[in-house]
Enzyme design. Structure first.
Site, short mmCIF file in Angstrom:
data_model
loop_
_atom_site.label_atom_id
_atom_site.label_comp_id
_atom_site.label_asym_id
_atom_site.label_seq_id
_atom_site.Cartn_x
_atom_site.Cartn_y
_atom_site.Cartn_z
N ASP A 12 24.19 -18.12 -1.86
CA ASP A 12 23.18 -17.56 -0.98
C ASP A 12 22.32 -16.56 -1.71
O ASP A 12 22.74 -15.42 -1.88
CB ASP A 12 23.89 -16.92 0.22
CG ASP A 12 22.92 -16.37 1.26
OD1 ASP A 12 21.71 -16.52 1.10
OD2 ASP A 12 23.41 -15.78 2.23
N GLU B 210 14.94 -11.51 2.14
CA GLU B 210 15.35 -12.30 3.31
C GLU B 210 16.56 -11.68 3.96
O GLU B 210 16.71 -11.68 5.18
CB GLU B 210 15.64 -13.75 2.87
CG GLU B 210 15.89 -14.71 4.03
CD GLU B 210 17.36 -14.85 4.42
OE1 GLU B 210 17.64 -15.61 5.36
OE2 GLU B 210 18.23 -14.20 3.81
N GLU B 211 17.48 -11.13 3.13
CA GLU B 211 18.76 -10.64 3.65
C GLU B 211 18.59 -9.45 4.59
O GLU B 211 19.45 -9.17 5.41
CB GLU B 211 19.71 -10.30 2.51
CG GLU B 211 20.12 -11.50 1.64
CD GLU B 211 20.94 -12.55 2.40
OE1 GLU B 211 21.12 -12.42 3.61
OE2 GLU B 211 21.35 -13.53 1.75
N HIS C 235 28.25 -13.59 1.77
CA HIS C 235 27.81 -12.17 1.72
C HIS C 235 28.84 -11.24 1.11
O HIS C 235 28.79 -10.03 1.32
CB HIS C 235 27.41 -11.67 3.12
CG HIS C 235 26.10 -12.23 3.59
ND1 HIS C 235 25.42 -11.70 4.67
CD2 HIS C 235 25.32 -13.25 3.14
CE1 HIS C 235 24.30 -12.40 4.86
NE2 HIS C 235 24.22 -13.34 3.96
N ASP D 13 18.03 -22.62 2.00
CA ASP D 13 18.54 -21.28 1.70
C ASP D 13 19.78 -21.47 0.83
O ASP D 13 19.69 -21.60 -0.39
CB ASP D 13 18.81 -20.57 3.03
CG ASP D 13 19.20 -19.12 2.89
OD1 ASP D 13 19.77 -18.76 1.85
OD2 ASP D 13 18.94 -18.34 3.82
N HIS E 195 14.63 -18.22 -0.38
CA HIS E 195 14.56 -16.81 -0.79
C HIS E 195 15.32 -16.59 -2.09
O HIS E 195 16.09 -17.43 -2.54
CB HIS E 195 15.00 -15.87 0.33
CG HIS E 195 16.46 -15.83 0.65
ND1 HIS E 195 17.30 -14.86 0.15
CD2 HIS E 195 17.23 -16.59 1.45
CE1 HIS E 195 18.52 -15.03 0.64
NE2 HIS E 195 18.51 -16.08 1.43
#
Lengths: 710, 710
Positions: free
Chosen positions: A371, A408-409, A519, A437, A361
């Site tokens: 990420d 995706e998140e 994140h 990922d 993604h």
């Protein structure tokens, strides 16, 4: 990488070989210069000397693989990552379109056979206002700082405030209760000391097995008014706060089960089929710092013994309720946004209608250096290198797709909508899905796979040099450090739709685990070069493994699938289940089905070996038909594990061997329907029925592997 | 042939060209002698003269087709039918094993590539005691004769008493109410004249659109205590009584959705998932004679005007309740029985993993001369003729299966279990399913098909001589008499599992319609030669059409599928739906989906034409791959209409274009989910959702036809 619904990631902390430190500015500058020079050299050199670089017969598999590996370029990968992570690029925001353009242009400029967009409309969730205030026993009040970064002035540089996507708007005020990891057993422990969370705000620390969505769901069921979640791993000391989604299930919530194409059917946001996927109580992430202020202020009973002195929770910790009241407010907005997948195609020469799909993604909570754009930069480099191979005369036997997913998140939305739109053709023609990922989070190679791909994965690792030790291959270090290929029951990246809904054999890979800036606003290019991969060796290793897997799966005349490995894994699953059930329910249906599967797997292996050994003439139609027929059976076998009824209560998840179980405590990690039946204390008859369903799915796989009809 | 769940069979009565009469015994004897001589000649002649019979190049399609047609033998077909119908052979009974042995031996003796059994255990239903007595207004009582045949002494000759399989055991006593055809609108008509059936026994005459299961279901919902059903078409004056099943859904009731293999999971008979498929009130069939005694005795209101003077119901008919009370008793037993399908295989030379399946059931309520063994004898003759072709050097390109199903009369159980067991491989490799149940019921050719097969069907009819007029082809008479190819929404024969559950393009064919001895003791060989096909010309014509369809589908390098025909049919369905909805709900999603489907269908047709015109070299791997790829897309397109959620309330039925709608009154005959939503007065939102689901299924079909991914 999204929130795992049922996470069983390996969590052994590993020491980074590149300790955390800030290099001086000059050092950074010189490094960038070196990268730029190296990039130019690498990009321009091959074009000028194809006769030297490429052998006469690029179709010799070994030479081709060597050629692919030798065309790597750390500097190029670094330049991709730098470009992708210049701004935060949350799905549905303007800067995310820049990454789209970058990826699209990249693939188009390579002159692949086709590069196109697959676009959808999806309901995304953004915060407009968040606040958390505490009133302590001494009467003082405190308004917490909920940011993990100071915003720059440029609109493009706005990092979204830490929040939980799809958490409902609203306020919650109540006594705080600390619930440890927020698992069912934690609430049972609280009950045993007389503590209820009803009408309270719960404070949970993220644990190993339960994701944030699960924490909120259980708190809601226990009568809590709101949820605050913090991570003890505090952004590596930077004060990062973990964003994430709390939606249940995956994919666009207003087009559940079907593709959210532009102009297609969309449910109203108030429709019960939509709202049932969102929590009913608000939740927010909190920094470790703020969480510890609250923890220190709590009265009430002392924490259950087993929680104390674990992680950062001390011996004297009290859990409330009492002394501290929290008032939390969240205002969010749900917006229909266009999302954009990019699909680049390298058409196969001999079996153009069989597909090997590489996917990653593109959207990120913040800058996304780990990420997901460590993976994106690897994917872009694979594209570049495949393009070189094509120029040299290579053409894969099967078609290869390079996919860049969006959103995706928010719950694997881009890939899920695409899988839903293409599910029939995927079932009929997708050989494998290879997901990366967070390509590089730190050190150590980790992978999950469906078991028929284990051997292939190790073969690929054997061909790639270990990025942290030139004397070793990745296989060497993997075997000495980790040596466990995970099974893909978790629902935390884009393989989920492919495997759990469409039954495509899948691999998921990453370097490092449990990186601290997950994140947070600190998942940046700087963090990557300072902490996880200064010279991009790990990126290059991952791109090497990933690309090789693609080449081998696309090129081998007989698919390198080993169903004996699957049979052995099923047997181990059966044994583990049998142990858990302690004879209360028979696992005989499984035993019989696995025995049959095992026999057929052996026959198929023998058949494959014979075909592999046969001389390969281009004009031999009969041999081509035999190979194709065998390959189709091996491709199809994984679909056997799908059941059209799906997992009870999560019917979209159709795979009965690997998929999400509601309850992390069963810890099976496979047979999700059986795990659910056990965890919810279903009748023996229901457990037995779920065991039968798995057994029948194995029988279907056997029949697919065998071909023909009863 | 089983009970239609939603029957929309064409019901125009046709005059037989062989009027009903009893030939004198001498005539029958001579006829049998002629048949025997002819049989010997035909069976022995070809073996002795293959060089004359078979051309040098049996792979010339036209010569092969001519050869197949010329190898027909009326006498041989007659001998098969005679042997099969010697005894009644209800599924699960001893004499049914004789027909199994006969069919199995036949295929084995032909030396086909493989002939095997596919066996299951299924819960079948038999009567142990039945009685119906009436008490009339004058105080007299009458015990009705419920048999339609005097039993012989031999155990093998026992015809099962007329009953409804899966009707619950029990008694019902109450006033009789005549409910016409037992449709919802009939009950509304009764309501309008103040008549309720609550606590009454209803008497219904079988109509055109509602099957016996539907009659019982509606009566039960209306509060009736029991149901008596008669047919006005009284076995051609012979006093026949129509047996049949009243089970809901199809397939073995104790293994719903999965194959009822020996040793597999079976639900308890008392399990709710089993009992919900059986009626709650008892029902029995009644002869016309007995029904008219009751009808004549009824008091109460006069029948609604629209019922009167229709069929045999007179102007003065009264409907009750009142004057006559009926006491009906049924004792039945549910027994697990082994059932046996026979599968004979002719392996394909070039695409052995693509399958053309010819199927017919073998079990019969009584002697089964029409239903189903007219079809069985045709299938056996096709086997014989294919075997001759094989001896001549022919080998089909694709694999052909000849299937003989068991227990169809109980609810398509044999074929359904087989489809459930093989569903994955069927989806991946079945090109078409060709069903013949009652091959010959009388005169006139009838057929149903999925629309992409319309053209092929007419092509085959063009090659076969009309059995009733030597100057014409079957196509000529079909076009002048009937000219409508039905769509296969009904659930009354073995194509249902293949089409409605597995999405296999299907054809169903029969000569004649609405024959009077349907499911009675008079469905015998004698009836056949006296009434429906004295010289077996129609059997031969049907075998010719059926076998040719098999040959063409198995042999044509490019599958003869026409999706433009499907697009046109979908367009006509859309128009009919739009008219019914009168603009209340938009059909735009369908319009757009059909438009896209239509464009792709045209492209595919052009592509097919080009490939057909290409010279065909045996060693051209690339051309073989292109053909295969196109064929796979055309094969797969029908699967697009399947939806994993299925039709609401009947989730096993996955096909959203053709399948059973609960309510015959909507009369759509297609889009069953939409039809149900309209008939049950669902909200506009729900109707809209069902329309979207169909539109998405058409989009899936488009994508399959197009290949590749978005």
């Amino acid at each position: 990488m999204s929130q795992p619904l049922t996470a069983t990631r390996l969590t052994t902390a590993r020491t980074s070989i590149f300790p955390l430190r800030h290099p001086p500015p000059l050092c950074s500058f010189l490094f960038v210069i070196v990268l730029i020079v190296a990039t130019f050299y690498t990009l321009h050199h091959p074009d000028s000397t194809p006769p030297l670089l490429f052998p006469r017969n690029p179709h010799n598999p070994l030479a081709l693989r060597r050629l692919f590996l030798s065309s790597a370029s750390n500097a190029t990968v670094a330049s991709y990552l730098r470009a992708l992570t210049r701004h935060p690029h949350l799905a549905g925001t303007k800067p995310s379109l820049d990454t789209l353009t970058y990826v699209l242009n990249h693939f188009q400029s390579l002159g692949l056979d086709d590069t196109h967009l697959a676009e959808y409309e999806a309901l995304l969730s953004y915060p407009t206002h968040i606040s958390v205030a505490a009133r302590f026993s001494n009467g003082t009040k405190m308004e917490f700082d909920l940011n993990d970064v100071v915003h720059g002035g440029d609109d493009d540089d706005v990092v979204v405030r830490p929040y939980h996507a799809y958490s409902p708007s609203g306020s919650a005020q109540g006594d705080v209760v600390f619930v440890n990891h927020g698992e069912e057993r934690d609430y049972r422990a609280l009950e045993s000391i007389g503590v209820s969370v009803r009408d309270c705000v719960v404070l949970a620390r993220k644990g190993e097995s339960l994701g944030r969505g699960g924490i909120v769901k259980i708190a809601e069921a226990r009568g809590a008014l709101g949820v605050l979640i913090y991570a003890e791993n505090d952004g590596g000391g930077l004060g990062g706060i973990e964003r994430g989604t709390v939606m249940r299930g995956i994919g666009d919530p207003v087009s559940p089960g079907w593709p959210g194409v532009v102009g297609g059917e969309k449910l109203r946001v108030g429709d019960n089929r939509v709202t049932k996927r969102f929590p009913k109580i608000p939740s927010l992430p909190l920094s470790l710092h703020n969480a510890e202020i609250i923890l220190a202020s709590l009265g009430g009973a002392r924490a259950p013994v087993e929680w104390r002195n674990s992680g950062r929770v001390g011996w004297g910790q009290r859990v409330g309720p009492g002394l501290t009241v929290v008032n939390m407010t969240l205002q969010g907005e749900l917006k229909m946004k266009k999302i954009h997948n990019v699909v680049a195609t390298i058409r196969g020469s001999e079996e153009p209608d069989r597909y090997v799909i590489l996917g990653n993604h593109r959207d990120a909570w913040t800058y996304g250096a780990v990420d997901p754009n460590s993976g994106t930069s690897a994917l872009l480099d694979i594209g570049r290198r495949f393009s070189l191979l094509l120029e040299s005369g290579w053409r894969p036997r099967r078609t290869i797709l390079l996919c860049s997913w969006d959103a995706e998140e928010f719950g694997m939305i881009g890939s899920t909508e695409w899988v839903e739109e293409n599910v029939l053709n995927l079932g009929a023609s997708a050989v494998a899905y290879l997901n990366v990922d967070c390509a590089v989070q730190g050190s150590g190679f980790f992978a999950g796979a469906t078991p028929q791909l284990d051997g292939l994965l190790l073969d690929a690792l054997r061909l790639v040099q270990d990025p942290d030790d030139v004397a070793l291959t990745v296989e060497d270090t993997f075997k000495s450090q980790n040596n466990v290929i995970e099974r893909l029951s978790r629902v935390d990246s884009d393989f989920s739709g492919f495997l759990h809904h469409a039954g495509i054999p899948s691999i998921d890979m990453y370097y490092g685990a449990d990186y601290p800036v997950y994140h947070t606003a600190f998942d940046s290019y700087d963090w990557m070069i300072r902490n996880a991969d200064p010279l991009f060796h790990r990126h290059v290793a991952m791109a090497g493994i990933w690309g090789l897997l693609g080449i081998i799966l696309a090129d081998e005349p007989v698919l390198p699938f080993d169903y004996i490995s699957y049979a052995e894994q099923l047997q181990a699953h059966r044994d583990a289940l049998s142990k858990l059930l302690q004879g209360k329910v028979s696992v005989d249906p499984l035993s019989m089905a696995i025995q049959e599967f095992s026999i057929i797997a052996k026959e198929v292996k023998d058949e494959a070996k014979k075909l592999e050994e046969q001389a390969y003439s281009k004009n031999d139609v009969a041999a081509a038909v035999r190979r194709r027929e065998l390959n189709d059976r091996m491709m199809l076998a994984e679909r056997g594990f799908l059941d059209s009824e799906g997992i009870k209560g999560k019917e979209w998840f159709k795979h009965l061997v690997y998929g999400p179980a509601a309850e992390p405590e069963s810890k099976l990690g496979f047979f999700p329907g059986v795990a659910d039946a056990i965890a919810t204390n279903s009748s023996e008859g229901m457990i037995e029925h779920e065991i039968w369903r798995v057994a029948r799915s194995i029988q279907r796989a056997s029949k697919a592997l065998q071909g023909g009809f009863t």
